[in-house]
Design a protein around this motif. Structure first.
Motif, PDB file in Angstrom:
ATOM      1  N   MET A  84       0.747  -1.311  -0.044  1.00 26.37           N
ATOM      2  CA  MET A  84      -0.079   0.073   0.247  1.00 26.37           C
ATOM      3  C   MET A  84       0.866   1.222  -0.020  1.00 26.37           C
ATOM      4  O   MET A  84       0.368   2.402   0.034  1.00 26.37           O
ATOM      5  CB  MET A  84      -0.860   0.185   1.291  1.00 26.37           C
ATOM      6  N   CYS A 113      -2.917  -0.938  -3.060  1.00 23.81           N
ATOM      7  CA  CYS A 113      -4.013  -1.052  -2.182  1.00 23.81           C
ATOM      8  C   CYS A 113      -4.470   0.251  -1.553  1.00 23.81           C
ATOM      9  O   CYS A 113      -3.388   0.971  -1.082  1.00 23.81           O
ATOM     10  CB  CYS A 113      -3.737  -2.141  -1.113  1.00 23.81           C
ATOM     11  N   PRO A 114      -5.502   0.727  -1.260  1.00 24.91           N
ATOM     12  CA  PRO A 114      -6.572  -0.215  -1.687  1.00 24.91           C
ATOM     13  C   PRO A 114      -7.322   0.119  -3.190  1.00 24.91           C
ATOM     14  O   PRO A 114      -8.364  -0.325  -3.567  1.00 24.91           O
ATOM     15  CB  PRO A 114      -7.885   0.494  -0.685  1.00 24.91           C
ATOM     16  N   LYS A 115      -6.549   0.873  -4.037  1.00 23.50           N
ATOM     17  CA  LYS A 115      -6.890   1.027  -5.471  1.00 23.50           C
ATOM     18  C   LYS A 115      -7.173  -0.275  -6.063  1.00 23.50           C
ATOM     19  O   LYS A 115      -8.006  -0.523  -7.042  1.00 23.50           O
ATOM     20  CB  LYS A 115      -5.981   1.929  -6.061  1.00 23.50           C
ATOM     21  N   ILE A 196      -3.717  -3.238   9.197  1.00 21.45           N
ATOM     22  CA  ILE A 196      -3.743  -2.854   7.488  1.00 21.45           C
ATOM     23  C   ILE A 196      -4.989  -3.515   6.704  1.00 21.45           C
ATOM     24  O   ILE A 196      -5.033  -3.074   5.432  1.00 21.45           O
ATOM     25  CB  ILE A 196      -2.293  -3.629   6.907  1.00 21.45           C
ATOM     26  N   GLN A 197      -5.477  -4.257   7.293  1.00 23.51           N
ATOM     27  CA  GLN A 197      -6.920  -4.756   6.634  1.00 23.51           C
ATOM     28  C   GLN A 197      -7.658  -3.595   6.000  1.00 23.51           C
ATOM     29  O   GLN A 197      -8.255  -4.109   4.596  1.00 23.51           O
ATOM     30  CB  GLN A 197      -7.638  -5.723   7.631  1.00 23.51           C
ATOM     31  N   LYS A 199      -6.843  -1.256   4.319  1.00 21.14           N
ATOM     32  CA  LYS A 199      -6.326  -0.974   3.025  1.00 21.14           C
ATOM     33  C   LYS A 199      -6.394  -2.209   1.974  1.00 21.14           C
ATOM     34  O   LYS A 199      -6.707  -2.072   0.916  1.00 21.14           O
ATOM     35  CB  LYS A 199      -4.830  -0.529   3.340  1.00 21.14           C
ATOM     36  N   LEU A 200      -6.104  -3.427   2.622  1.00 20.61           N
ATOM     37  CA  LEU A 200      -6.005  -4.402   1.821  1.00 20.61           C
ATOM     38  C   LEU A 200      -7.200  -5.194   1.416  1.00 20.61           C
ATOM     39  O   LEU A 200      -7.430  -5.756   0.267  1.00 20.61           O
ATOM     40  CB  LEU A 200      -4.811  -5.748   2.586  1.00 20.61           C
ATOM     41  N   GLN A 201      -8.446  -4.941   2.093  1.00 22.22           N
ATOM     42  CA  GLN A 201      -9.662  -5.401   2.153  1.00 22.22           C
ATOM     43  C   GLN A 201      -9.740  -6.948   1.691  1.00 22.22           C
ATOM     44  O   GLN A 201     -10.207  -7.459   0.595  1.00 22.22           O
ATOM     45  CB  GLN A 201     -10.187  -4.828   1.170  1.00 22.22           C
TER      46      GLN A 201
END
Length: 288
Positions: A84, A113-115, A196-197, A199-201
């Motif tokens: 990220m 991430c998260p793009k 960080i979840q 952002k990572l999803q």
């Protein structure tokens, strides 16, 4: 209390201590200044071919530090930043040690991430290897001697590249001759429950899909798995598990737990062609 699914931890606080690099690196701001300064010097000194587009997204580009001699071995480097943060420009300086030892170095990049999700990042890393293979001659490289390394999230990507079925991309199965993940993660399921979840999803399915530990192939490139002595227990456990799984499948895997430093120390050694790490990696690649 039960552990979180797919982890040895009971709650987020336990995971975050293991995965929060700031917790293990009190001098992180100084490291950031170091990388930016040294990378600016490397760009000026080596004059790479910059911003070559390799994928559909604008961020999916490579910078190429050409060897002075034709038919040189190629190293593809994949940067970290927890999927990220950062770009290839932040780590241009890591090409220095290998260029001075006669390699062409391809520093790859990807959207963050998260793009995008981690599967998109993996696709971009594979595209960088495919590009190096298809364009080897034009960058003074030897397509029969392509190696991959990366740090942190880039170490994860190095492992994902290593488990790739290259026939699906129209390339030889052994397009990557050797891989050296540095401070990598090989089971990303704990990240679903970490700081960080957001952002990572990650979903459970994607976390499993993108965990190379659970997709060890029947045939893959030799591995040199590297980390630093002062890194967290989770980093050590994951590296040891990956080496064991690779060996259990009948493939070569070496393990180097550097008796010094933290999450950044091995990366700094890549700048020096005569450092213990670069000499070791050079010897490993040339014996693959």
């Amino acid at each position: 209390m039960n552990n979180l699914p797919g982890t040895q931890y009971q709650d987020q606080s336990e995971i975050d201590v293991q995965l929060d690099l700031i917790y293990h690196m009190w001098d992180l701001p100084q490291y950031n200044d170091f990388w930016q300064t040294e990378s600016a010097k490397a760009l000026e000194r080596h004059q790479p071919i910059e911003d070559i587009r390799i994928g559909a997204r604008d961020e999916e580009r490579v910078d190429v530090f050409k060897s002075a001699k034709p038919n040189s071995p190629i190293v593809v480097f994949i940067h970290g930043g927890w999927w990220m943060m950062c770009t290839r420009k932040f780590f241009s300086c890591v090409a220095q040690g290998f260029v001075e030892r006669g390699y062409t170095v391809v520093i790859s990049d990807y959207a963050l991430c998260p793009k995008v999700g981690i599967p998109d990042i993996t696709n971009a890393s594979r595209a960088a290897v495919a590009w190096a293979y298809e364009n080897a001659e034009s960058i003074n490289g030897d397509r029969e001697r392509i190696f991959v390394t990366g740090h942190s999230a880039g170490g994860h990507q190095t492992a994902m590249v290593s488990i790739t079925d290259w026939h699906q991309y129209g390339l030889p199965a052994d397009v990557v001759k050797g891989a050296a993940p540095i401070s990598g993660v090989f089971d990303i399921r704990p990240f679903q429950y970490s700081w960080i979840q957001p952002k990572l999803q990650l979903t459970s399915a994607i976390a499993l899909q993108e965990s190379p530990l659970f997709h060890i192939p029947a045939h893959g490139p030799p591995q040199l798995v590297i980390l630093g002595e002062e890194e967290s227990v989770e980093f050590h456990t994951q590296s040891e598990n990956f080496v064991r799984a690779w060996r259990d499948a009948g493939m070569e895997a070496q393990y180097f737990d550097a008796p010094y430093g933290d999450h950044q120390t091995n990366m700094q050694m890549l700048l020096d062609p005569d450092s213990e790490l670069v000499v070791m990696m050079d010897e490993f690649y040339r014996n693959c």
